[in-house]
Design an enzyme around this catalytic site. Sequence first.
Site, PDB file in Angstrom:
ATOM      1  N   ASP A  35      -0.345  33.093  37.661  1.00 58.13           N
ATOM      2  CA  ASP A  35      -1.836  33.116  37.747  1.00 58.13           C
ATOM      3  C   ASP A  35      -1.979  33.338  38.556  1.00 58.13           C
ATOM      4  O   ASP A  35      -2.769  32.424  39.545  1.00 58.13           O
ATOM      5  CB  ASP A  35      -1.903  31.252  37.188  1.00 58.13           C
ATOM      6  CG  ASP A  35      -1.473  31.310  35.631  1.00 58.13           C
ATOM      7  OD1 ASP A  35      -0.627  32.422  34.635  1.00 58.13           O
ATOM      8  OD2 ASP A  35      -0.729  30.356  35.362  1.00 58.13           O
ATOM      9  N   GLU A 217      -4.749  35.848  26.382  1.00 58.95           N
ATOM     10  CA  GLU A 217      -5.723  35.150  27.691  1.00 58.95           C
ATOM     11  C   GLU A 217      -5.501  35.649  28.708  1.00 58.95           C
ATOM     12  O   GLU A 217      -5.361  36.891  28.718  1.00 58.95           O
ATOM     13  CB  GLU A 217      -4.182  34.433  27.689  1.00 58.95           C
ATOM     14  CG  GLU A 217      -2.574  34.474  28.368  1.00 58.95           C
ATOM     15  CD  GLU A 217      -1.972  33.495  27.930  1.00 58.95           C
ATOM     16  OE1 GLU A 217      -2.201  32.221  27.821  1.00 58.95           O
ATOM     17  OE2 GLU A 217      -1.120  33.387  28.424  1.00 58.95           O
TER      18      GLU A 217
END
Length: 343
Positions: A35, A217
């Site tokens: 991420d 997401e």
Amino acid sequence: MKKNLGFTLIALFNFIVAISQSNTFQNPILPSGADPFSTYHNGYYYYTHTLGNKLMLWKTKNLANLKDAESKLIWTPPTGTMYSKEIWAPEFHFINNKWYVYFAADNGNNNNHRMYVLENASKDPFKGSWRLKGKIDTHPDRWAIDANVYTFHDQLYMVWSGWEGNTNGQQNIYIAKMKNPWTLEGARVLISQPTYTWEKQGDLDDDINPPHVNVNEGPQFLEHNDKLFIVFSANGCWTDFYNLGLLELEGGNPMNPQNWMKHQQPIFTKNEANGVYAPGHNSFFKSPDGTEDWILFHANDNAGEGCGTKRSPRMQKIEWDKDGTPILGTPVSNKTILNIPSE
């Protein structure tokens, strides 16, 4: 004389090699880190990624040199709270002359994942103090992760991934206006849910892997020539099919779900020939001189490596189609030598 000339030529060769190496790099830019996200401010990139139990910040002039970057632990959660564990997908933003970091966390029970925000009044995020502003209250209050904020036409918005109800089964993308950097305005609006086959691939249901879940997401705003996009990750991160899809705003109001058009095909997928699997959960940044657009993303080097610590951050330049649509290209091999962002 010949001996001295030999030393001179060797020194010159080493100098040329050093200059060449400093102007190029190879992925990954760190051995591990899911991420990845960066913010450019006052000549420096401030980078972060998921560590799970704390928030770290890196500072560098060039993201290709992250391995040598200055770093600082900026926050460790207190024990025994609803935000003490499973700290995911932090993002640092400079808004209204203050720093904010958004992250998802829970108390050790994934069902309780919610989004939180810290604030720092210092213009240098390595200085000052970080204090918890609180939980980002969504309406309704549901499981929520992967917050991304962006100002479009003088209005601050947040997008994130969440559940429709109180139990897992599908992750969707939601949007809301913000009153300020820590408060949403009004109810959330659903703008994307898994519909295409490429958003619902590779789900597994056994004793090791998570149950069947369709996933949207990691949403990230991306603007170019006044056109607004959201790039998001699809499929479970535990699959090799993790990839990136594209939403495009075709009307004036981002809060109207009818104005968001989902492209029918993914825009960034695994490349087995290049040894890049499950590329996703990206962010974007511009080169120091502002002339180039780049993508930051994580990926695995081998099939079946899933959501663990083998995910590593990578970066490569992106282009734009004549109609203004982003062209992310193909994830490059770790053997590919890339030029650093333009300075």
